[in-house]
Design a protein around this motif. Structure first.
Motif, PDB file in Angstrom:
ATOM      1  N   UNK A 120       0.690  -1.131  -0.101  1.00  0.00           N
ATOM      2  CA  UNK A 120       0.096   0.091   0.166  1.00  0.00           C
ATOM      3  C   UNK A 120       0.908   1.089   0.090  1.00  0.00           C
ATOM      4  N   UNK A 121       0.608   2.172  -0.908  1.00  0.00           N
ATOM      5  CA  UNK A 121       1.340   3.574  -1.015  1.00  0.00           C
ATOM      6  C   UNK A 121       0.293   4.497  -0.687  1.00  0.00           C
ATOM      7  N   UNK A 122       0.868   5.309  -0.033  1.00  0.00           N
ATOM      8  CA  UNK A 122      -0.015   6.789   0.286  1.00  0.00           C
ATOM      9  C   UNK A 122       1.071   7.903  -0.314  1.00  0.00           C
ATOM     10  N   UNK A 123       0.344   8.435  -1.570  1.00  0.00           N
ATOM     11  CA  UNK A 123       0.895   9.565  -2.107  1.00  0.00           C
ATOM     12  C   UNK A 123       0.353  10.768  -2.201  1.00  0.00           C
ATOM     13  N   UNK A 124       1.193  12.044  -2.462  1.00  0.00           N
ATOM     14  CA  UNK A 124       0.678  13.312  -2.674  1.00  0.00           C
ATOM     15  C   UNK A 124       1.382  13.879  -3.713  1.00  0.00           C
ATOM     16  N   UNK A 125       0.682  13.755  -4.825  1.00  0.00           N
ATOM     17  CA  UNK A 125       1.467  14.420  -6.147  1.00  0.00           C
ATOM     18  C   UNK A 125       0.415  15.308  -7.006  1.00  0.00           C
ATOM     19  N   UNK A 126       1.025  15.893  -7.902  1.00  0.00           N
ATOM     20  CA  UNK A 126       0.004  16.927  -8.683  1.00  0.00           C
ATOM     21  C   UNK A 126      -0.947  15.927  -9.362  1.00  0.00           C
ATOM     22  N   UNK A 127      -1.981  16.673  -9.811  1.00  0.00           N
ATOM     23  CA  UNK A 127      -3.038  15.917 -10.515  1.00  0.00           C
ATOM     24  C   UNK A 127      -2.675  15.616 -11.775  1.00  0.00           C
ATOM     25  N   UNK A 128      -1.653  16.021 -12.331  1.00  0.00           N
ATOM     26  CA  UNK A 128      -1.203  15.965 -13.785  1.00  0.00           C
ATOM     27  C   UNK A 128      -0.267  14.948 -13.803  1.00  0.00           C
ATOM     28  N   UNK A 188       0.691   7.219 -20.035  1.00  0.00           N
ATOM     29  CA  UNK A 188      -0.685   7.885 -20.432  1.00  0.00           C
ATOM     30  C   UNK A 188      -1.586   8.014 -19.516  1.00  0.00           C
ATOM     31  N   UNK A 189      -1.472   7.353 -18.186  1.00  0.00           N
ATOM     32  CA  UNK A 189      -2.378   7.140 -17.252  1.00  0.00           C
ATOM     33  C   UNK A 189      -2.457   8.020 -15.957  1.00  0.00           C
ATOM     34  N   UNK A 190      -3.154   8.911 -15.713  1.00  0.00           N
ATOM     35  CA  UNK A 190      -2.925   9.847 -14.655  1.00  0.00           C
ATOM     36  C   UNK A 190      -2.838   8.949 -13.255  1.00  0.00           C
ATOM     37  N   UNK A 191      -1.971   9.277 -12.382  1.00  0.00           N
ATOM     38  CA  UNK A 191      -1.618   8.583 -11.264  1.00  0.00           C
ATOM     39  C   UNK A 191      -2.947   8.640 -10.320  1.00  0.00           C
ATOM     40  N   UNK A 192      -3.763   9.506 -10.336  1.00  0.00           N
ATOM     41  CA  UNK A 192      -4.866   9.560  -9.509  1.00  0.00           C
ATOM     42  C   UNK A 192      -6.164   8.890 -10.168  1.00  0.00           C
ATOM     43  N   UNK A 193      -5.949   8.296 -11.366  1.00  0.00           N
ATOM     44  CA  UNK A 193      -6.882   7.717 -12.171  1.00  0.00           C
ATOM     45  C   UNK A 193      -6.965   6.102 -11.583  1.00  0.00           C
TER      46      UNK A 193
END
Length: 157
Positions: free
Chosen positions: A11-19, A60-65
């Motif tokens: 499990x990974x908790x991440x905080x990155x830009x939406x892009x 081409x996959x947004x990380x948040x997706x």
């Protein structure tokens, strides 16, 4: 943007830009160098990972997706001490030259063999047709997938 996902069983908790793309998160934030940046357009296959067991182009996959999904990279397919049969077959068949396409070829081939344990040569070629190799080791790559299929079948019986 904060979100969570599972990468290689962790499990990974991440905080990155939406892009941020999944590829950039995997490489830059998690230090996983299996997936490579190739074309950045999802056309060469160097960035291939599994999303819930399905081969996908991470550039081409947004990380948040992929929040909450299971991501598998080359590092999660096998370890240095215990390679996946596809990884071992690629070495045995000497199916790598520069190695840039190797991540995508291995991940795509392993996904194929998970779905279809005994593919024909034509099926292997069709499955890998979207993964580009500039070194010209296509014959060895196809042979590696055939070797892996045989080994997986032997292990299953």
């Amino acid at each position: 943007m904060a979100f969570s996902l599972t990468v290689n069983g962790r499990a990974q908790q991440l905080s990155v830009s939406r892009e941020a793309s999944l590829l950039h998160v995997l490489r830059n934030d998690l230090g996983l160098n299996g997936p490579k940046y190739g074309c950045g357009l999802g056309q060469c296959g160097a960035c291939t990972v599994w999303v819930d067991g399905v081969a996908a182009r991470s550039c081409v996959i947004p990380a948040h997706g992929v929040e909450g999904r299971e991501i598998t990279t080359l590092e999660g397919l096998g370890s240095r001490d215990d390679w996946h049969p596809v990884q071992q077959a690629f070495e045995d068949a000497q199916a790598a030259q520069c190695g840039y396409c190797l991540n995508g070829m291995v991940m795509q081939a392993a996904a194929l063999l998970a779905r279809e344990p005994n593919p024909s040569e034509d099926r292997i070629r069709a499955e890998l047709s979207g993964n580009l190799c500039r070194c010209g080791t296509h014959v060895e790559i196809v042979r590696a997938v055939q070797i892996a299929a045989l080994r997986l079948a032997e292990a299953a019986s």
